[in-house]
Design an enzyme around this catalytic site. Structure first.
Site, PDB file in Angstrom:
ATOM      1  N   THR A   1       2.277   6.876  13.390  1.00 55.70           N
ATOM      2  CA  THR A   1       1.723   5.686  12.730  1.00 55.70           C
ATOM      3  C   THR A   1       2.490   4.446  13.174  1.00 55.70           C
ATOM      4  O   THR A   1       1.896   3.397  13.431  1.00 55.70           O
ATOM      5  CB  THR A   1       1.789   5.834  11.191  1.00 55.70           C
ATOM      6  N   GLY A   2       3.802   4.573  13.279  1.00 58.41           N
ATOM      7  CA  GLY A   2       4.634   3.450  13.710  1.00 58.41           C
ATOM      8  C   GLY A   2       4.223   2.950  15.088  1.00 58.41           C
ATOM      9  O   GLY A   2       4.140   1.742  15.326  1.00 58.41           O
TER      10      GLY A   2
ATOM     11  N   GLU B   1      10.409  15.964  15.173  1.00 55.57           N
ATOM     12  CA  GLU B   1      10.635  15.938  13.729  1.00 55.57           C
ATOM     13  C   GLU B   1       9.623  16.842  13.024  1.00 55.57           C
ATOM     14  O   GLU B   1       8.420  16.702  13.201  1.00 55.57           O
ATOM     15  CB  GLU B   1      10.497  14.508  13.201  1.00 55.57           C
TER      16      GLU B   1
ATOM     17  N   GLY C   1       7.634   5.270   7.777  1.00 55.48           N
ATOM     18  CA  GLY C   1       6.703   6.393   7.851  1.00 55.48           C
ATOM     19  C   GLY C   1       6.856   7.139   9.155  1.00 55.48           C
ATOM     20  O   GLY C   1       7.923   7.126   9.767  1.00 55.48           O
TER      21      GLY C   1
ATOM     22  N   GLU D   1      10.715   1.703  10.354  1.00 56.00           N
ATOM     23  CA  GLU D   1      11.678   2.733   9.989  1.00 56.00           C
ATOM     24  C   GLU D   1      10.967   4.066  10.168  1.00 56.00           C
ATOM     25  O   GLU D   1      10.149   4.438   9.339  1.00 56.00           O
ATOM     26  CB  GLU D   1      12.064   2.514   8.523  1.00 56.00           C
TER      27      GLU D   1
ATOM     28  N   CYS E   1      13.892  11.236   6.112  1.00 54.44           N
ATOM     29  CA  CYS E   1      14.062  10.909   7.535  1.00 54.44           C
ATOM     30  C   CYS E   1      15.519  11.086   7.923  1.00 54.44           C
ATOM     31  O   CYS E   1      15.843  11.177   9.098  1.00 54.44           O
ATOM     32  CB  CYS E   1      13.514   9.560   7.912  1.00 54.44           C
TER      33      CYS E   1
ATOM     34  N   LYS F   1       0.867  -1.186   0.000  1.00 53.73           N
ATOM     35  CA  LYS F   1       0.000   0.000   0.000  1.00 53.73           C
ATOM     36  C   LYS F   1       0.904   1.235   0.000  1.00 53.73           C
ATOM     37  O   LYS F   1       1.541   1.563   0.994  1.00 53.73           O
ATOM     38  CB  LYS F   1      -0.901   0.047   1.233  1.00 53.73           C
TER      39      LYS F   1
HETATM   40  C1  UN1 Z   1      14.454   8.321   3.871  1.00 58.43           C
HETATM   41  O1  UN1 Z   1      14.513   9.531   4.019  1.00 58.43           O
HETATM   42  O2  UN1 Z   1      13.494   7.680   4.342  1.00 58.43           O
HETATM   43  O3  UN1 Z   1      20.216   8.420   2.669  1.00 58.43           O
HETATM   44  C2  UN1 Z   1      15.407   7.520   3.091  1.00 58.43           C
HETATM   45  C3  UN1 Z   1      19.324   9.017   2.096  1.00 58.43           C
HETATM   46  C4  UN1 Z   1      18.528   8.317   1.026  1.00 58.43           C
HETATM   47  C5  UN1 Z   1      17.418   7.537   1.648  1.00 58.43           C
HETATM   48  C6  UN1 Z   1      16.587   8.311   2.612  1.00 58.43           C
HETATM   49  N1  UN1 Z   1      19.373   7.454   0.257  1.00 58.43           N
HETATM   50  O4  UN1 Z   1      19.058  10.165   2.374  1.00 58.43           O
END
Ligand code: UN1
Length: 488
Positions: free
Chosen positions: A232-233, A379, A228, A248, A282, A175
């Site tokens: 939500t996690g 965040e 995400g 993650e 992230c 999804k």
């Molecule tokens: C993310 O932001 O969820 O290292 C992944 C990085 C990318 C992946 C980010 N290759 O910033």
């Protein structure tokens, strides 16, 4: 222009949702629709799970190197279509074009990498405590996997998960985020062309509260992989039941700039790390911890450069920073800027939205931030950076570790002692030296500690999320040997 409609992909067929409803995916730079998608629900997910269950025996039985050939084919088709798909990522998600192309390249890389894993899928052999007995491990698939993917890397993150899930012999229901369903639909069309058999990959677009929740709660799903938001996690962790889970979540990633750092290099890294992808990674840098001996000078450099960044449509070559993904995301950045102001931090640049269409927000830098302010703890997932003064590497590491998150981190220094202390003591899944917090490569593990989660994706470790280890004992002694008892 007429907007195209896209269906769910279940059991190798493109089908309508049970709900008869659709939703639109918007281009965040123009707020125009780029496609209409099925609003899939619980019943659609259950059909997709049944299709995945049916496809599992044959797919998991196929020799892994053979599955690898299909992955290689996917990589090849992605490569051929890279330009078009890069533009699609840019249009649907709002990155600038080089990053849109990078997103597709990351997808190509991981499919190639995981194709090679098909010739390895390592277990290990070891000794036995008994005579004439052989012990080893192999990797077996988890079964039917549920994948819930975010919008910020709309090709790369689904590809991390799907490539690993496929090579390990799982079937799946994915999804995608409702902000970027088209990227996953296009990716799956290529998978279909590459020869992924019907039912192995199923796509259900739709809301989290119906389609998403069913994937989380359905007992026929053996493993769940989620990237995400933290909220939500946490909901997933409380509701997922007994499944193999990959998590993650967010980050509050610091870059430490020491007094001996190459300031021009640190400046390039921070601008890229904080404002690349409009701060919506992230791994984005959202805190700069700069040594007080160089802080004033460095702030001048940083603010001057940030002021020059041009916001605009990512397809335009002169654009440095694209829009935020949607209205709510921009409002979140605005809300935090207000919070920062009230907390007493000083806005050095930004703090406003440009006029006109699109979910744009100016790159924003807060000075005089103290480590416990909300803007330094939570965040924001937008182009908002907090700068904190530090006096030593020890103080910097303590502040770096003073949030609930632990994904990426970085230190700019020429002193090997500072570098090694940071590498050892920063609580994070990733530490960079003299480069920004973003830019992970697919053959190394990616993931965090603390409230960021506990999974490693990509690299050899990425196999573990999508497979179980199975232990095999072979006793060829010809008589009963009792472990722990017949040891003399
Ligand atoms: C993310 O932001 O969820 O290292 C992944 C990085 C990318 C992946 C980010 N290759 O910033």
């Amino acid at each position: 222009m007429a907007v195209s409609e896209y269906d769910l992909y279940i059991g190798g067929k493109w089908v309508k949702s049970e709900t008869g409803k659709t939703f639109d995916s918007l281009n965040p730079a123009t707020e125009e629709s780029i496609g209409r998608f099925q609003e899939g629900n619980e019943a659609d997910v259950r059909k997709a799970i049944d299709a995945a269950e049916k496809a599992l025996p044959a797919w998991s039985d196929m020799p892994a190197p053979k599955r690898g050939l299909i992955l290689l084919k996917i990589a090849e088709l992605l490569r051929k279509d890279k330009e078009r798909l890069g533009r699609l990522v840019t249009t649907e998600m709002g990155k600038v074009l080089p990053e849109g192309l990078g997103d597709v390249q990351e997808a190509i890389d991981i499919f190639e990498y995981m194709a090679g894993e098909g010739r390895r899928l390592l277990g290990h052999t070891t000794t036995s405590e008994l005579h004439d007995k052989f012990a080893m491990t192999i990797r077996i698939p988890v079964g039917v996997m549920g994948l819930i993917t975010p919008w910020n890397f709309p090709m790369a993150i689904p590809s991390w998960k799907m490539s690993a899930a496929l090579i390990c012999g799982n079937t799946m229901v994915i999804k995608p985020s409702s902000d970027t369903p088209l990227c996953v639909v296009e990716l799956v069309k290529l998978m279909e062309r590459a020869g992924v058999p019907p039912g192995v990959v199923n796509v259900v677009t739709g809301p989290a509260r119906t389609a998403g929740q069913e994937i989380v709660k359905n007992k026929k799903i053996d493993g769940l992989s989620f990237t995400g938001s933290r909220d939500t996690g946490e909901w997933i962790m409380a509701n997922v039941g007994v499944k193999k889970v990959g998590m993650e979540l967010g980050g509050k990633n610091p870059i430490i700039v020491m007094d001996d750092a190459d300031l021009a290099l640190a400046l390039d890294g921070i601008i890229w790390g904080a404002f690349g992808t409009t701060g919506q990674r992230c791994t984005a840098c959202s805190r700069v911890l700069v040594h007080r001996a160089v802080k004033e000078k460095f702030m001048r450099m940083l603010v001057e450069r940030a002021k020059k960044l041009r916001t605009g449509n990512g397809l335009d070559k002169t654009t440095d920073v694209g829009p935020l993904i949607n209205k709510a995301a921009r409002e979140k950045s605005e809300r935090y800027v207000e919070i920062g102001r009230k907390e007493g931090a000083k806005i050095s640049t930004g703090g406003e939205r440009p006029a006109g269409k699109g979910f744009f927000y100016r790159p924003t830098i807060f000075d005089d931030v103290s480590p416990d302010m909300r803007i330094a703890q939570e965040e924001i997932f937008g182009p908002v950076l907090s700068v904190i003064g530090i006096k030593s590497i020890d103080e910097a590491i303590e502040i770096a570790n003073g949030t609930e998150y632990g994904l990426s981190s970085s230190v700019y220094t020429k002193d090997v002692r500072n570098a090694f202390l940071a590498m050892k003591k920063i609580e994070a899944g990733i530490t960079y030296i003299n480069s920004p917090t973003i830019g992970a490569e697919v053959h190394l593990p990616f993931g965090g500690v603390k409230k960021t989660g506990f999974t490693r994706e990509a690299g050899i470790e990425g196999i573990e999320e999508f497979s179980h280890s199975k232990t095999l004992y072979v006793d060829y002694s010809g008589h009963l040997q009792r472990a722990q008892i017949d040891v003399e």
